[in-house]
Design a protein around this motif. Structure first.
Motif, PDB file in Angstrom:
ATOM      1  N   SER A 122       1.332  -1.091  -0.020  1.00  0.00           N
ATOM      2  CA  SER A 122      -0.175  -0.274   0.132  1.00  0.00           C
ATOM      3  C   SER A 122       0.383   1.368   0.022  1.00  0.00           C
ATOM      4  O   SER A 122       0.082   2.450  -0.330  1.00  0.00           O
ATOM      5  CB  SER A 122      -0.864   0.325   1.021  1.00  0.00           C
ATOM      6  OG  SER A 122      -2.032  -0.890   0.755  1.00  0.00           O
ATOM      7  N   GLN A 155      -7.504   0.217  -1.110  1.00  0.00           N
ATOM      8  CA  GLN A 155      -7.471  -0.013  -0.586  1.00  0.00           C
ATOM      9  C   GLN A 155      -8.597  -0.333   1.021  1.00  0.00           C
ATOM     10  O   GLN A 155      -9.435  -1.212   1.019  1.00  0.00           O
ATOM     11  CB  GLN A 155      -6.612  -0.707   0.707  1.00  0.00           C
ATOM     12  CG  GLN A 155      -6.651  -2.394   1.723  1.00  0.00           C
ATOM     13  CD  GLN A 155      -5.570  -2.931   2.117  1.00  0.00           C
ATOM     14  OE1 GLN A 155      -4.748  -2.123   1.764  1.00  0.00           O
ATOM     15  NE2 GLN A 155      -5.894  -3.702   2.934  1.00  0.00           N
ATOM     16  N   ASP A 176      -5.367  -2.003  -5.215  1.00  0.00           N
ATOM     17  CA  ASP A 176      -4.988  -1.686  -3.785  1.00  0.00           C
ATOM     18  C   ASP A 176      -5.739  -3.097  -3.398  1.00  0.00           C
ATOM     19  O   ASP A 176      -7.291  -2.455  -2.858  1.00  0.00           O
ATOM     20  CB  ASP A 176      -4.585  -0.688  -2.785  1.00  0.00           C
ATOM     21  CG  ASP A 176      -3.489  -1.271  -1.263  1.00  0.00           C
ATOM     22  OD1 ASP A 176      -3.308  -2.279  -1.633  1.00  0.00           O
ATOM     23  OD2 ASP A 176      -4.025  -0.414  -1.296  1.00  0.00           O
ATOM     24  N   GLU A 177      -5.596  -4.072  -3.837  1.00  0.00           N
ATOM     25  CA  GLU A 177      -6.608  -5.190  -2.437  1.00  0.00           C
ATOM     26  C   GLU A 177      -7.535  -5.145  -2.726  1.00  0.00           C
ATOM     27  O   GLU A 177      -8.591  -5.121  -1.786  1.00  0.00           O
ATOM     28  CB  GLU A 177      -5.500  -4.876  -0.986  1.00  0.00           C
ATOM     29  CG  GLU A 177      -4.827  -5.358  -0.943  1.00  0.00           C
ATOM     30  CD  GLU A 177      -4.624  -7.109   0.320  1.00  0.00           C
ATOM     31  OE1 GLU A 177      -5.054  -7.245   0.429  1.00  0.00           O
ATOM     32  OE2 GLU A 177      -3.025  -6.659   0.412  1.00  0.00           O
TER      33      GLU A 177
HETATM   34 MG   LIG Z   1      -2.253  -2.826   2.458  1.00  0.00          MG
END
Ligand SMILES: [Mg+2]
Ligand SMILES: Nc1ncnc2c1ncn2[C@@H]1O[C@H](COP(=O)(O)OP(=O)(O)O)[C@@H](O)[C@H]1O
Lengths: 245, 480
Positions: free
Chosen positions: A41, A85, A170-171
């Motif tokens: 991240s 995220q 991000d994820e």
């Molecule tokens: Mg992360």
């Protein structure tokens, strides 16, 4: 399109990224994998221009420009998109209004005419089906009271409308069930073209069943310790990360 | 981190855009206050005799009263003998058309973005423009009078409808209610009077644009709105003022009377000069606003306060009749050295009375923003209900937000709920907006406007747009 060279970055005096080298070309999909806390991240946020992270050395070149010189909004104008995220809630601001403002800012910066409400709605109707987002979410406040999955889909929906050159997810897969995962992946795949690129950050292999990467990188304790083809993801799935230490 | 804080800080610095003075020769009394001054005011206005007596009584009481010290605001002592209590534009004839109005005045409105021409065409907005202390232009009067609606300067009403004014003036805010109300009662120069007859739904929003102009002129507006049984009226009050050095006192009184089954919606957008970067020269705004709601009546106050150096203002509702409803929706934004102590009072007297309070405070710069609210449920008020929501938003770390809720319940069937939150504008939110292409200024404006949504949606459409613009203006600044 993107060249990262020997990137070191820290937060509150603590070094998180310890020399990252990465090159992403147009048309490519890169996956960045790695255990929690390895700096994924951090890297994504630095690319998007978050100020809290201090870049101590190294360089990032994006489409021939020094990316680190640009403000976050300028990066957005030049086609960088981060699917967060943890998408942020903005109470009282409707999702469509927010997105139209965003799109028009990007268009303005490119010398294009702003879209009025009617034109924008047309565009939205086309894009919303791509991610099968519930239409009622359009008029709700940005991410407010959205479920985890709805937030993630909303990110991909925003991406679909903004049509970035470099998307960083991000994820986006975490917290999604298989159906949602498939929908998100379809969204990403259908936006893919030879002119744009995607960086998919994940710590599970399963998203990569749907979004097939050209290159897989393993980020571990602030360094890319291994890069390879899509089979690397499978290897990580069976062996874990320990063997890379 | 610190650069973000600095950025927010500089965002909060924003020059006052409407700082210009119009030079219309003023016909003014010398500064100072005594019984003769009051006599002259009353005489100039050709008021009926009872009015002079009323004013003098208020003045004599005022002499014995003291300035309230409880609000959380600080300012140098006001010398009431330095204030000019009467000034009027030189020529104050009634115009038949806009062509006859002083072009300089029209120019002023143009600069403010509220040209009269446009307003005249603007569907359904009648304008009673108060320029300095005397009204110089009134429109849409005919249409209103067809329906029996009276909308005119209160000075005119005192001549043409003295009985009506006499009956209601001071009936909600007595002449001796508080220090500033007493002063206003003694010296008020003009303001608006509205009467909506039984069962009439006023066909347009009534609006007044205030403007303080002559140097050093205290502004003492008096507004009286009477909605007779089963009627409805929506009233808009908006203002902005020229930049200047000396502090200007403004002590208005607004009285609302909603008779059985009537509804009054009173909306304000206040944008007076807040003072320079050091906080000097802004307007002092000490206002008494109160309404009385009779049986099944409803009164709503909606206010967006962005201006003034000091704001001291508590629009209140006395819920006298059974089943009456009181509402208060407020956005109070302070910046630089502004101080606001504002809120509401809801006094439940009748049975099944309901009140609803939504207060949104926004503090930036070195400002201080206080909410002060009283909810009082009297013994007689069976089944009274109140809900209060008081939110504070902080921009930067040198400002303050304070909440003082006072709750007094004297009937066990009453239910009073109070919720309060304080939040800082989130760096996460700003970054999220930045990442989508909005600059920080836009981001803050968007987030703040979102935060105020519940209040803005209570405003009439055009006013809501104006309010959003104002809020964005007061948040603008050079982003470093
Ligand atoms: Mg992360
Ligand atoms: N705001 C922050 N303050 C302090 N430490 C942080 C902050 N953000 C991230 N870190 C630390 O940086 C490291 C990398 O975090 P992150 O980039 O979020 O990892 P990943 O996304 O790979 O799970 C972790 O040790 C985390 O605790």
């Amino acid at each position: 399109m993107l060249q990262i060279k020997d990137l070191h970055a820290s937060i509150e005096g603590k070094e998180i990224l310890k020399g990252i080298d990465l090159e992403v070309k147009k048309g490519e999909v890169h996956a960045i994998m790695g255990p929690n806390g390895s700096g994924k991240s951090t890297l994504a946020n630095i690319l998007a221009g978050r100020e809290e992270y201090e870049v101590t050395s190294g360089s990032i070149n994006y489409l021939g420009e020094d990316l680190l010189e640009l403000d976050p909004e300028e990066r957005a104008h030049k086609g960088i998109f981060l699917a967060f995220q943890y998408p942020v809630e903005i109470p009282g601001v409707s999702n469509v209004y927010f997105l139209r403002t965003a799109l028009n800012e990007v268009r303005k910066s490119q010398g294009l005419e702003e879209l009025d409400a009617a034109q924008f709605l047309k565009l939205v109707r086309r894009k919303i089906d791509l991610v099968e987002l519930d239409k009622s979410l359009l008029n709700r406040a940005v991410n407010e009271g959205f479920s985890g999955g709805e937030k993630k889909r909303n990110e991909i929906f925003q991406m679909a409308v903004l049509e970035p050159k470099l998307a960083i997810l991000d994820e986006t897969d975490s917290g999604l069930d298989i159906d949602a995962l498939r929908i998100v992946a379809n969204g990403v795949n259908s936006l893919k073209s030879k002119d744009n690129a995607t960086i998919v950050v994940t710590h599970y292999q399963r998203l990569l069943d749907y979004i097939v990467p050209d290159v897989v990188h393993v980020l571990f304790k602030g360094k890319i310790v291994k890069s390879g083809g899509k089979e690397l993801a499978l290897e990580l799935e069976s062996k874990g990360y320990d063997w890379l230490k | 981190m610190s650069t973000e804080a600095e950025q927010l800080e500089s965002l909060a610095q924003q020059e006052y855009k409407y700082g210009f003075v119009t030079d219309i020769e003023a016909d003014a009394l010398p500064p100072g206050l005594n019984e003769d001054v009051i006599r002259i005011i009353s005489q100039k206005k050709k008021e009926p005799a009872f009015m002079l007596e009323w004013r003098l009584k208020a003045y004599r009481r005022w002499l014995k009263m003291e300035e309230p010290k409880w609000p959380k605001v600080e300012y140098p002592e006001i010398n009431f003998q330095d204030i000019i209590y009467y000034s009027a534009p030189k020529n104050t004839p009634k115009y038949n058309s806009l062509d006859e109005v002083d072009p300089q005045l029209l120019e002023t409105y143009n600069k403010l973005g509220i040209p009269l021409e446009e307003q005249k065409m603007l569907a359904g907005v009648a304008v009673d423009a108060v320029f300095d202390s005397v009204s110089v232009a009134t429109t849409f009067k005919e249409k209103l009078s067809e329906m029996g609606v009276i909308f005119c300067p209160i000075s005119e009403a005192l001549q043409e409808y003295p009985d009506l004014v006499k009956k209601y003036l001071g009936s909600v805010v007595p002449a001796t209610d508080n220090f500033y109300a007493a002063l206003n009662s003694a010296v008020f120069s003009d303001g608006s009077f509205v009467y909506v007859p039984k069962g009439v739904r006023c066909p347009m929003e009534l609006s007044t644009y205030f403007r303080i102009n002559a140097q050093n002129t205290g502004q003492f507006e008096r507004t009286l709105i009477v909605a007779d049984e089963g009627s409805y009226v929506s009233y808009l009050e908006g203002c902005t003022a020229p930049q200047r050095d000396e502090n200007q006192l403004h002590a208005a009184v607004v009285e609302l009377v909603a008779l059985k089954g009537a509804e009054i919606k009173y909306s304000t957008v206040q944008n007076w000069y807040p003072g320079d970067d050091e906080g000097k020269g802004g307007i002092y705004n000490f206002v008494t606003k109160r309404g009385i709601a009779h049986e099944n009546a409803k009164i709503s106050w909606t206010q967006v306060e962005t201006g003034s150096a000091i704001t001291w203002k508590y629009p209140s509702v006395i819920l006298k009749g059974d089943n009456s409803i009181g509402e208060f929706y407020s956005v109070a934004m302070t910046n630089k050295f502004q101080q606001a102590d504002t809120g509401t009072k809801m006094i439940h007297i009748g049975k099944n009375t309901r009140s609803n309070i939504v207060s949104k405070g926004i503090s930036a710069g070195r400002s201080n923003n206080s909410y002060r609210g009283l909810v009082k449920v009297m013994k007689s008020a069976e089944n009274a209900r109140n809900f209060s929501q008081c939110d504070s938003l902080l921009i930067g770390d040198k400002c303050g937000a304070h909440t003082f809720p006072y709750i007094e319940v004297n009937n066990t069937t009453g239910r009073v709920e109070h919720e309060a939150t304080t939040s800082k504008i989130g760096e996460d939110q700003i970054f999220y907006c930045n990442q989508r292409g909005l600059d920080t200024e836009q981001a803050v404006s968007l987030i703040v406007n979102g935060y105020c949504k519940e209040v803005f949606r209570e405003l009439p459409m055009e006013f809501a747009v104006e309010a959003q613009k104002l809020l964005s203006i007061s948040l603008e600044g050079s982003v470093g």
